[in-house]
Design a protein around this motif. Sequence first.
Motif, PDB file in Angstrom:
ATOM      1  N   TYR A 132     -61.442  23.747 -22.124  1.00  0.00           N
ATOM      2  CA  TYR A 132     -61.324  24.922 -22.871  1.00  0.00           C
ATOM      3  C   TYR A 132     -61.618  25.316 -24.170  1.00  0.00           C
ATOM      4  O   TYR A 132     -61.525  26.079 -24.879  1.00  0.00           O
ATOM      5  CB  TYR A 132     -59.475  24.435 -23.077  1.00  0.00           C
ATOM      6  N   LYS A 149     -62.772  28.629 -25.931  1.00  0.00           N
ATOM      7  CA  LYS A 149     -62.205  28.685 -27.366  1.00  0.00           C
ATOM      8  C   LYS A 149     -63.347  29.265 -28.126  1.00  0.00           C
ATOM      9  O   LYS A 149     -63.178  30.148 -28.994  1.00  0.00           O
ATOM     10  CB  LYS A 149     -60.989  27.852 -27.763  1.00  0.00           C
ATOM     11  N   ALA A 201     -56.487  27.916 -20.021  1.00  0.00           N
ATOM     12  CA  ALA A 201     -56.398  27.301 -21.377  1.00  0.00           C
ATOM     13  C   ALA A 201     -54.473  27.011 -20.957  1.00  0.00           C
ATOM     14  O   ALA A 201     -54.126  26.957 -21.993  1.00  0.00           O
ATOM     15  CB  ALA A 201     -56.290  29.378 -21.271  1.00  0.00           C
ATOM     16  N   ALA A 256     -54.834  23.524 -21.563  1.00  0.00           N
ATOM     17  CA  ALA A 256     -54.780  22.834 -23.047  1.00  0.00           C
ATOM     18  C   ALA A 256     -53.375  22.986 -23.873  1.00  0.00           C
ATOM     19  O   ALA A 256     -53.271  21.807 -24.140  1.00  0.00           O
ATOM     20  CB  ALA A 256     -55.706  23.433 -23.633  1.00  0.00           C
TER      21      ALA A 256
END
Lengths: 1027, 895
Positions: A583, A587, A627, A630
């Motif tokens: 993640y 990100k 995603a 997370a």
Amino acid sequence: MKRIRSVEELRSLRKQAQKQAAEREKKIQVKVHLGTCGIASGANKVLEAFIHELETRKLSDILVLRAACIGLCGREPIVTVIRPGQLRVIYGDVTVDKITRIIEEHLVKGKVIEDWAVSEDTPWFKLQEIRVMHNQDLNPMNIEEYISRDGYQALAKVLTEMSPDEVIEEVRKSGLRGRGGAGFSTATKWGFVRNALGDEKYIVCNGDEGDPGAYMNRAELEGNPHAVIEGMAIGAYAIGNVRQGYAYVRAEYPLAIETLSHAILQARELGLLGKNILGTGFEFDLDIFPGAGAFVCGEETALLGSIEGKRGNPRQRPPFPANKGLLDKPSTINNVETWSNIPLIIWKGADWFASVGTERSKGTKTLCLVGKIKNTGLVEVPLGTTIGQIVFDIGGGIAGDKKFRAIQIGGPSGGVIPIEYLNTPVDYEAVTALGAIMGSGGIVVMDEDDCMVDIAKFFLGFTTDESCGKCTPCRAGIPHLREILTRISEGKGAIEDIDLLAEVGEMVAEASLCGLGQTAPNPVLSTIRHFRKEYEAHIIDKKCPAAVCAALFRAPCQHTCPVGLDCFGYVALIKEGKFDETYRLIKQKLPFPVVLGRVCHHPCEAKCRRAQVDEPVAIRYLKRFAADWASEHNIEYIPKIREKREEKVAIIGSGPAGLSAAWDLAMYGYQVTVFEALPEAGGMLAVGIPEYRLPKDILKKEIDDVRKLGVEIKLNTRIDDVTSPLKDGYKAVFIAIGAHEGAKMDIQGEDLEGVYEAIEFLREVNLGKEVKVGKKVAVIGGGNTAVDSARVALRKGAEEVYIFYRREKKDMPAIEEEIQSAEEEGVHLHCLTTPTKILGDNGRVSGLELVRMELGEFDKSGRRTPHAVKGSEYKAEIDMVIEAIGQRADTSLIKNGEVKVARGGTIVADPRTLATEQKGIFAGGDAVTGAATVVEAIAAGQRAASSIRRWLQGKEFLPLVERDGYEPITIPSIPPTEEETQEKARIRISEIEPKDRIASFEEIILGYSPEQAMEEARRCLRCDLEV
Amino acid sequence: MKEITLTIDDRQVKGEEGDTVLDICKASGIYVPTLCHKDGLSDVAACRICVVEIERERRVMPACTYPARDGLVVKTHTEKLERYRRLILELILSEHEHNCLVCEKNGNCELQNLVYQYGIDEISFPVNKLLEPIDDSSEVISRDPNKCILCGRCVRACAEITCQGILNFASRGSKTIIVADLSWPLGKSSCVACGACVQACPTGALTEKLAQFQGRSWEFRKVQTTCPYCGVGCQIELNIKDNRIVKIYGVEDGPDNKGNLCVKGRFGFDYVHHPDRLTTPLIKRNGKLEKASWDEALDLIVARFEELKNKYGGDALAGLSSAKCTNEENYLFQKFVRTCFGTNNVDHCARLCHASTLAGLSKAFGSGAMTNSIREFEKADVVLVTGSNTTENHPVIGSYLKHLIKDNGLKLIVVDPRAIELTEYAEIWLRQKSGTDVAWINGLMNVIINEDLYDHEFVESRTENFEQLRKVVSKYIPERVEEVTGIPKEKLIAATRMYAKAEKASIIYSMGITQHTTGTDNCLSLCNLAMLTGNVGREGTGVNPLRGQNNVQGACDMGALPNVLPGYQVIGHAPIREKFEKAWGVKLPSVEGLTVVEMVDAAADGSIKGLYIMAENPMVSDPNLNHVREGLENLDFLVVQDIFLTQTAELADVVLPGVSFAEKDGTFTNTGRRVQRVRKAIPEVGKSKQDWEIIQEISQRMGYPMSYRSPEEIMEEITSLTPSYGGIHYDRLDGHGLQWPCPDRDHPGTPYLHKDKFTRGKGLFTAVDYIPPAELPDKEYPFLLSTGRILYHYHTGSLSRRSKPLNNISPEGFLEMNPLDGESLEIKDNDWVKVSSRRGQIETKVKITDRVDKGVVFMTFHFAEAAVNLLTNDALDPVAKIPEFKVCAVRLEKG
């Protein structure tokens, strides 16, 4: 065989041969096609197996015959079955294990095996005009079969009925031009040699076919050698004083040499070569000279030198071979196919020959279709057939439904012809006008995965190796061209290199001694001419759009991603179960993984090498998994602010472009304010994409991350004047207003109640406004907005939803999966249809008048242009119309032309820096590009942030996005195991059933479980680890 | 040729049909840069520097190959062309790193000149710095592939000038290189080291190995002179620095060599600076030669000669003049012998090579020289070469013939017992048994007459004595000739037809014809053959003896012969004698003097007491050397004048140091009767003196006044007394020299003799019967030994063996033996054998080769340490007194 001493004896031999042929026709015949590629695919084994099987079954009445290549290269081995009184049936991919069924069902019972048969009711067969190749179904080792089809009758005719001048005149009338590539008039060439002084002249057949991807001459020599012999004998007669000919055939064609040698022996035995041919006193003999593997020996003067036993170096012309050729005697050199056409012209007449073709290019041409094309093979078409017809109709388009880019015609001497010219007729002039040459007719089809710089490099590499080394421009110039190309392909090029390529290329082309050097720069010059942007992408952006030039990237997925996300990296981390790091890795480069995990158009997957094994890795779903994981585990990633800065930046629009720019600028410490006219942040993400694709709460969470980084988002705040923030103390402005206005169709009835613009319709629904949806809803258009509108309409209670699209389904710009889902949900797709009028009743929509479309010529995007079919108009009962034919930006905030707006309504900004002409004002996203994709908008935001930072720091702009300070995350470098590379379909993702979906706006795709994700991640081939 | 008019750079220029655009540009003074073009070589349009724009051509075209036409419009210096040329030069520069700093060609490099001219100081492309190894394996040529621009001039020079075809391109594209043979080091290849490639190379890729770091182009003083080796008379340019010859170029405008040279001419010059050079006179004291002053030496010579003359009479003295010395020196020498010694006992080594030619050709035609010019072979349709190993002994003519055969359609017939190189180029090769020449020539004539192929009109109007010839040759039917000569009759007939049916046929011969006891007969027979077919007196025809030494023709012309005065004026003719007596102011003896071999005999039997030898080395060159030594040692007084202490000089009582060709002025007359200048290029070595000055001093001291101030003054005297040299003056000799006869100052010289009329009036047929050689193999001496020369050495080796490169290439002599004989004698390559004849015995190495036939062996006479002339037979041709070097019987024993 008995020597034939007169024309009468030849005729009686023909009669006898025809009788034998007729006898064969009475029986069941199995023809195994034994061209080189057939044999390579196992055709000899098939032949043996047929003989053996039929013997075993005591079916001795069935004839097993050998024949030559009929051009279906992609389907070898090929077997033709002919039953008396029935149409022939061609079987493709005939392996030994299929023989039993063919014998039992077709040969014995007469039942055609449809699913193995190659349908002849296709453009492949119908658009071809088989002339030169008309004897390919015969046994080339048997001269009598050739004679049965009027073989050597043309020779007999010229020897007894025509004067040499009449022969040349007939050839002139036919308009035959050299089939080796240059397209010089054959009759004129012969005339030169005929008129040259000398009592000893030579004729030569050039069979040194060396272009990559060209093998028509091989097939012709293997399949129809007597046509060459007969053609040359006729030529010898027409030119006069020719007693010896040579066929220069490359040694790499052993079968062609064998077939032609055998044919020469048979012709000699019959007295069709040698002294006193057919009792007319005419003398001509022919020998084969095998080439020794030098491409340049296809050049006529080098070829002559080679026959003379010298190094195959070209000689300067003039003097031309017509005056000073083989052994300094007048000579003519014609290509295999040219010679093969001669007997046809004489026997069937010049008018027959010229009945097909174009004004200046008569007759047919054989072409080899290779490369990224569905139907690889050898075809013969009338000259003037368009590239589009050849590639899409005959060739069946691009393999794997990739996007067609260009053809390379004429081999290394030729050039590329891009998609814009699909309507160009393939004839000598048209092809040359586009910077290519006809060459011997090899057509290499290229798709979106072919890099034009790489293609040029490949061909220049070929000519670098094959240059004879004699003249300076070719010997030293071509390697330098190639070196410059290499430099560019490695991202080390300078923009001046393009001019240098053109400058050196021009000199090499003009000053080189022979055709090899003169044409060698064509691949460079033509790709520069047609694909300059691609060169610039390599040089300026360090990008290879086709993801071919490996020095520029670690893996194609990453290289293709507009934000350069290390897809291979997060896939590798998922495989190891390191979801947290996954993640963070994502990100860091992409502030909206949750969003893109759902709505990205995933260009990465299009370049995924796994597709060459089975299908691409589900890169997007893996991102979504990471995603979502997370999010479920409350893992947050807010980057550290690098260094606090005082400068304020205004961003107009809170769509993906605006918010990404805001994220990056905030990360670098700037004070960012985002102005949003609507009550919700997110732009198109919030008001364009329906909830069932992108749930609102998920989106909100990611937008909140932006706020957490310190970005202020002012909702319901419309900026009316783009310069006002500058006056308010903002040091820079980024216009990221998207394209939120729908386009009109300009037809009658658009003002009726019940007519919506799709974008408006989606916005209203997304903002929770009350929208009245009709019962029968028509959506016009083929993009994502159209598909979304249709599916929203369904969910809003429409009974019937239609999408009307003017082209074919394959041309629809919408994401394929979305179209599929829409259809599953019950949306009716009506392609090749377009509305001409919206019918109304009392000011309300009551129906549509539509017309059916048919596809015509190709447009510049390579799609066929739809035309209305006259008289096909029809009406449909409709009570709501959603127009989804395009979107544009609302540029009313540009008051005084401070920022330029293009004619299509897009804002003009430098594509690389996103700077507008107004200092301090930048623009990006859909407002600049027109409606595009989310990930491209994010990339634009990052690009704008990069430029704005440099602007604020007083630095010069860079063409590349500057973005750094990533937290180091170790990506496992474990290559896939043997097992992991084995064929394995991607892990299907769970979805809600179609019938359940349309009941609500619930998200329909459910995502991977950790186990599923890890399993899918194991499919990655880890191209990044390749050396 | 049709005249054509072109417009080049807006100028109207004229040329001829068949010219290229470049030809016309050059002729009109319009500069077009070139690199791969070289005059005299074919054009291949490879470098593309000479591209020009031609109206209506789509592309720029190389001027070097573009055929000029009437009305052609050409531009040679447009912006585009200059841009292209710059790019091409940049490309060439990018292929290798060119370092001019240590390049031999610096200042004389065509690439450097162009790069300078175009001001190229930056290259748009990366330069390939990869260093290729330099090939230094050759003794004379250094090949540096890093400086090669692949123009191919060397390849063409090798193929078209020397016709060796050793150099060629290999590999393709940017990897193209030039290799020797199959990519062998040059020194291991079949290269004949002629250096044509070096002369053709525009850059420093091919350079003279020995000249490395010896000087750069601008440091050289250049002197044009005539090559001192064979009789071709190649014009050479000496490049001199600090009075040392550093390198030699062939003069491109040289009338007979056109820039071409052989290995000796180009690389074999270092003997000039050899430490062995004699620098002072030597006098033999107590059996040892000791240094002496000129006065001592000259006084002693004069005293001894006068003493002998007074005691025994002038005929007890004799002089050997030299085919290596100039015309002026020869003239002076024979004048000295005739005036001071008062005898006609003067001869020189022409006796050993072409005396029979002189005798035969003079008898038949009235003149004993080559009837036609060297460069006329290109006008001939057929050339018959017999008894001449042209490619080794007259290499420049040899390669010229090869070129004409290969590129010009000349047909060649070779008649030779050995498989010499030319046999590979021959349409027909007749391999006769040694010494059977009269038989096969008569056989040819037999067929010609039988098949009525002879030139009736010529025979009738221009010749006499045909009937006698017809009678004799009628016996030589092909069957009989086959028996005698071993030539199959079919081949004989085929050769006959080819020669007789040619419009122009020329005969070339050399010592294979002359060095026989029947040498004169052989020559007469060839004359018969030429006359019978009307092949005399026209361009491209004739009977052409190739003279061996640089000035053997001149030495003969100058009367260094016992029977004639300068210009072949017969000593026995009183009016002629009177003319000379008047001019020279002395009474001349009327009796013919002794010839070379006769002098040796006379010395041996004591009738000759004193001998003055100028630059001859009979102790190696003459037959039956044991006998020669005996003769020379029996002399009362021997003077040898030379530049080295030769085997002969070692026997001398006084040795006088003369000078080499590079140190003297004068003239040489080549085999084509061309009188050419020799120019002093460096000062005399040590105390050596000009040969003419030495003669003059002795003469003066003997009381006969001579006071020439220069060779030119001597030539003026020659001119006044010699009708055929009547128009030969130094001021006319620059450029292409003059071919005698040249009777007066306005005469342009004579390229070919006997036009319309033979020198003697009518051509004389002499019927000759075949006589076998004097000594043939028998049981005791079962092998036939023949002698000759090889490419790398010259005559007695006194010069060439003192040339480092020549001696390195060919350090030792050998005996050629047929493999079959090798097998039966169990002798292998490089084995040593003992060779003995009735006259002597030597040991030598063996080379097994099928160049010689079974039963025949061959040796060269260059190597004193294995002096084949210890074996040869001194039996003489009765007329010409030439010994039979070509045939004797020997025995071989494994050493």
